[in-house]
Each structure stands twice: as C-alpha cells, then as structure tokens.
Write an enzyme that holds these catalytic residues in place. Structure first.
Site, PDB file in Angstrom:
ATOM      1  N   CYS A  78       0.831  -1.202   0.000  1.00 18.79           N
ATOM      2  CA  CYS A  78       0.000   0.000   0.000  1.00 18.79           C
ATOM      3  C   CYS A  78       0.872   1.261   0.000  1.00 18.79           C
ATOM      4  CB  CYS A  78      -0.974  -0.036   1.175  1.00 18.79           C
ATOM      5  SG  CYS A  78      -2.409   1.045   0.951  1.00 18.79           S
ATOM      6  N   HIS A 192      -3.211  -5.209   1.506  1.00 15.36           N
ATOM      7  CA  HIS A 192      -2.587  -5.501   2.799  1.00 15.36           C
ATOM      8  C   HIS A 192      -2.649  -6.989   3.154  1.00 15.36           C
ATOM      9  CE1 HIS A 192      -2.233  -1.281   4.294  1.00 15.36           C
ATOM     10  NE2 HIS A 192      -3.233  -1.089   3.449  1.00 15.36           N
ATOM     11  N   GLU A 194      -0.881  -8.440   5.249  1.00 19.18           N
ATOM     12  CA  GLU A 194      -0.600  -8.559   6.681  1.00 19.18           C
ATOM     13  C   GLU A 194      -1.860  -8.459   7.534  1.00 19.18           C
ATOM     14  OE1 GLU A 194      -0.508  -4.103   6.012  1.00 19.18           O
ATOM     15  OE2 GLU A 194      -0.054  -5.931   4.879  1.00 19.18           O
TER      16      GLU A 194
END
Length: 255
Positions: A78, A192, A194
């Site tokens: 991002c 994302h 994560e």
C-alpha cells in the site's frame, strides 16, 4: 535470517507478527544503522506522506536507497508501494519524496477515500503456483493506490478489474489496474496481506530473501523455488492473525 520492517508509522506490527509466525527474526527499523545485517525489508501500509517526512527526519532515505541498490529484497504494501515507485501522481501539494527503484507509475489513493475501502478475492496465479493453496487471495484495499503502467522488466502479478464508477481522476477510462508487481529484488502490493491470516505473500517474499542470501539473482515469480529451512512445511499449520487493538492504522484519514 533477519528481516526488517520499517516501523515509522502504519501497520508494521502486523507484518512483524506474520514474520514471527513463520519463524523469522523480525526487526523494527527506525534508524539507518538498524538496516545493518538485515537480509530483506518490508515497508508497510500507512500514511505515505507522514512516513516520508519521518524517514527524512531520521535521515533514512540514503540508507534505504543503498539497501535497495545492494540487491536485498524490499516489499512495499500500500503506502510502501508508493514509496518504491519511480513515479507517483495524486500526491499532496508540494509532492513527497519517493524511495524509487520500481519502474512503475502509481496513483496515490486511486480507489478513493477511507469510506471506499473494500475487500475482494483477488486472482493471483503466480502466488498459488509457488505457494500452493487457492488461486485467489483475500485482498484488503484501504484508501489504496493503484499502478497505471510498468516498465518492461516488471512482472505483473495481479490486476483488479474496475466496476463502473469505481475509478477516479485520470484513471476514469481504465477497465483494470495493476495491484501487485515484482521487479528483480522488489515486490509491491497495493493491498494488505498482513491484515489477513493468509501468510503466502510473506512466504513468497521470504523466498526472495532466501535466494538473495545465496547470492543468486532474484528470478521472476515463476522461477522462485527455494524454501527457507525455517518455514513450516504447510502454511495451513499457522493460526489466524491476532487483532492489534493498539494499532492506529484504521483511523488514518490519508494513505
């Protein structure tokens, strides 16, 4: 093998948790000297202008550029993608400093405001081919950027088809945008990984790091076959991500 996560602002805690779940020594990086001895680096999502200002204040840009030039793998998610891009549009007045090195043109906040954030099952054949599992991944787009064009040495890993009215500004006529790429030692995603329990993107990056440690040129996505010895045999053995209640990422007003 130690992998750093730029910990100036944004979702660095989540990346660190993913790396540690895969048995990797994760190091928070806030100063140039903390890059020493690292085999790879992740630049997380967050507020890209704020991250750039903090990096400048901490005199990190020269050290980060040297890290990239050394051939050590860097992954930007991002805001990290914006950091790595050679060219960026839609930036705040006065512009912002970019790390560069990734031959692409990126539009900051392409998908609109925080209210336009979304999740989608994104087809990523290269990820499934290397890491196994589903041919799609759960992609979380939060005030996300998008890549408009790439140079000839950039591998496109994922594209997102745009719905009518979803594109904004100069991308209004586009039918799809690029949201994941790889170029030599650089990996970038507009979303994302994560923030999900799917660790395949982190495993993908760690294979780049492993190849770099062996002194080999980092190949294209289809050619990465090495498996770090400290990774679990099956990523399905890894539990769901913890929830980071202290993280301020979701309250951000800008990407």
């Amino acid at each position: 093998m130690a992998v750093g996560v730029l910990a100036l602002q944004g979702s660095f805690n989540e990346h660190i948790a993913c790396l540690r779940k895969l048995g990797v020594d994760a190091v928070e990086v806030r100063k140039p000297e903390q890059l020493a001895g690292l085999s790879g680096l992740i630049i997380p999502g967050g507020e890209s202008t704020t991250m750039a200002k903090l990096a400048e204040k901490n005199k990190l840009f020269p050290a980060l550029r040297e890290f990239g030039r050394s051939g050590k793998p860097i992954w930007g998610t991002c805001a990290g993608l914006i950091f790595l891009a050679d060219r960026a549009s839609g930036v705040k007045a006065g512009g912002q400093e970019l790390l560069g090195g990734l031959d692409c043109s990126v539009h900051r906040n392409f998908f609109g405001s925080q209210l336009n954030s979304f999740e989608v099952e994104l087809p990523v054949p290269a990820l499934a081919s290397q890491e196994g599992g589903s041919t799609t991944c759960r992609a979380v787009f939060i005030r996300a950027p998008a890549i408009f064009d790439v140079g000839p040495s950039v591998d496109v890993l994922a594209e997102y088809p745009l719905a009518p009215g979803q594109a904004v500004e100069e991308g209004g006529s586009k039918k799809k945008v690029i949201v994941a790429v790889k170029q030599n030692n650089m990996l970038a995603t507009a979303f994302h990984p994560e923030l999900t329990s799917d660790l395949r993107w982190h495993s993908f990056f760690l294979k780049m790091v492993s190849n770099g440690e062996k002194g080999a040129r980092v190949p294209g996505a289809e050619g990465i076959v090495a498996t770090p010895a400290d990774l679990p045999q099956s990523l399905s053995q890894v539990g769901d991500m913890p929830v980071f209640k202290e993280a301020s990422y979701f309250s951000l007003e800008q990407q």
